[in-house]
Design a protein around this motif. Structure first.
Motif, mmCIF file in Angstrom:
data_model
loop_
_atom_site.group_PDB
_atom_site.id
_atom_site.type_symbol
_atom_site.label_atom_id
_atom_site.label_comp_id
_atom_site.label_asym_id
_atom_site.label_seq_id
_atom_site.Cartn_x
_atom_site.Cartn_y
_atom_site.Cartn_z
ATOM 1 N N LEU A 162 116.934 30.280 135.870
ATOM 2 C CA LEU A 162 117.639 29.625 134.772
ATOM 3 C C LEU A 162 116.798 29.611 133.497
ATOM 4 O O LEU A 162 117.298 29.915 132.404
ATOM 5 C CB LEU A 162 118.007 28.192 135.168
ATOM 6 N N LEU A 163 115.517 29.302 133.622
ATOM 7 C CA LEU A 163 114.637 29.294 132.450
ATOM 8 C C LEU A 163 114.477 30.688 131.844
ATOM 9 O O LEU A 163 114.492 30.842 130.614
ATOM 10 C CB LEU A 163 113.270 28.723 132.825
ATOM 11 N N PRO A 184 119.648 38.852 129.160
ATOM 12 C CA PRO A 184 120.274 37.812 129.989
ATOM 13 C C PRO A 184 120.786 38.378 131.316
ATOM 14 O O PRO A 184 121.002 39.585 131.466
ATOM 15 C CB PRO A 184 121.435 37.317 129.131
ATOM 16 N N ASP A 215 116.674 33.133 132.034
ATOM 17 C CA ASP A 215 117.944 33.482 131.391
ATOM 18 C C ASP A 215 118.103 32.759 130.060
ATOM 19 O O ASP A 215 118.539 33.362 129.067
ATOM 20 C CB ASP A 215 119.105 33.152 132.319
ATOM 21 N N LEU A 216 117.754 31.487 130.006
ATOM 22 C CA LEU A 216 117.843 30.744 128.747
ATOM 23 C C LEU A 216 116.897 31.317 127.692
ATOM 24 O O LEU A 216 117.269 31.448 126.512
ATOM 25 C CB LEU A 216 117.540 29.270 128.971
ATOM 26 N N ALA A 217 115.690 31.692 128.102
ATOM 27 C CA ALA A 217 114.740 32.298 127.170
ATOM 28 C C ALA A 217 115.276 33.627 126.646
ATOM 29 O O ALA A 217 115.132 33.946 125.463
ATOM 30 C CB ALA A 217 113.395 32.496 127.846
ATOM 31 N N TRP A 274 113.648 34.510 122.940
ATOM 32 C CA TRP A 274 112.231 34.156 123.025
ATOM 33 C C TRP A 274 111.432 35.206 123.786
ATOM 34 O O TRP A 274 110.221 35.175 123.818
ATOM 35 C CB TRP A 274 112.049 32.810 123.707
ATOM 36 N N ARG A 296 118.467 34.487 126.381
ATOM 37 C CA ARG A 296 119.619 34.242 125.507
ATOM 38 C C ARG A 296 119.212 33.763 124.112
ATOM 39 O O ARG A 296 119.895 34.036 123.142
ATOM 40 C CB ARG A 296 120.550 33.214 126.144
ATOM 41 N N HIS A 297 118.094 33.062 124.025
ATOM 42 C CA HIS A 297 117.637 32.561 122.730
ATOM 43 C C HIS A 297 116.696 33.526 122.018
ATOM 44 O O HIS A 297 116.238 33.227 120.915
ATOM 45 C CB HIS A 297 116.956 31.192 122.903
#
Length: 66
Positions: free
Chosen positions: A19-20, A34, A22-24, A29, A26-27
């Motif tokens: 999850l972390l 994704p 994927d979130l990174a 970073w 998507r943003h």
């Protein structure tokens, strides 16, 4: 600590890490893509579809079937 608790904590750690990441992605970073884009790239070819299906079968058989 029971073996069940260790296994559950391991799955929670793997899920949280995914999850972390994927979130990174998507943003923006990281340079990673994704999870949806990665799955799309894997499913584009016939071999990728078969490997993904075999991976899901292996996971279900070994971890989820009780």
């Amino acid at each position: 600590m029971s073996p069940y608790a260790v296994i559950a904590a391991g799955f929670a750690a793997i899920f949280g890490s995914a999850l972390l990441i994927d979130l990174a992605a998507r943003h923006g970073w990281t340079s990673l893509r994704p999870a949806g884009e990665a799955a799309h790239a894997i499913l584009r070819g016939r071999v990728g579809r078969w490997l993904l299906m075999l991976g899901w079968l292996w996971t279900g058989f070994h971890f989820l079937a009780r």
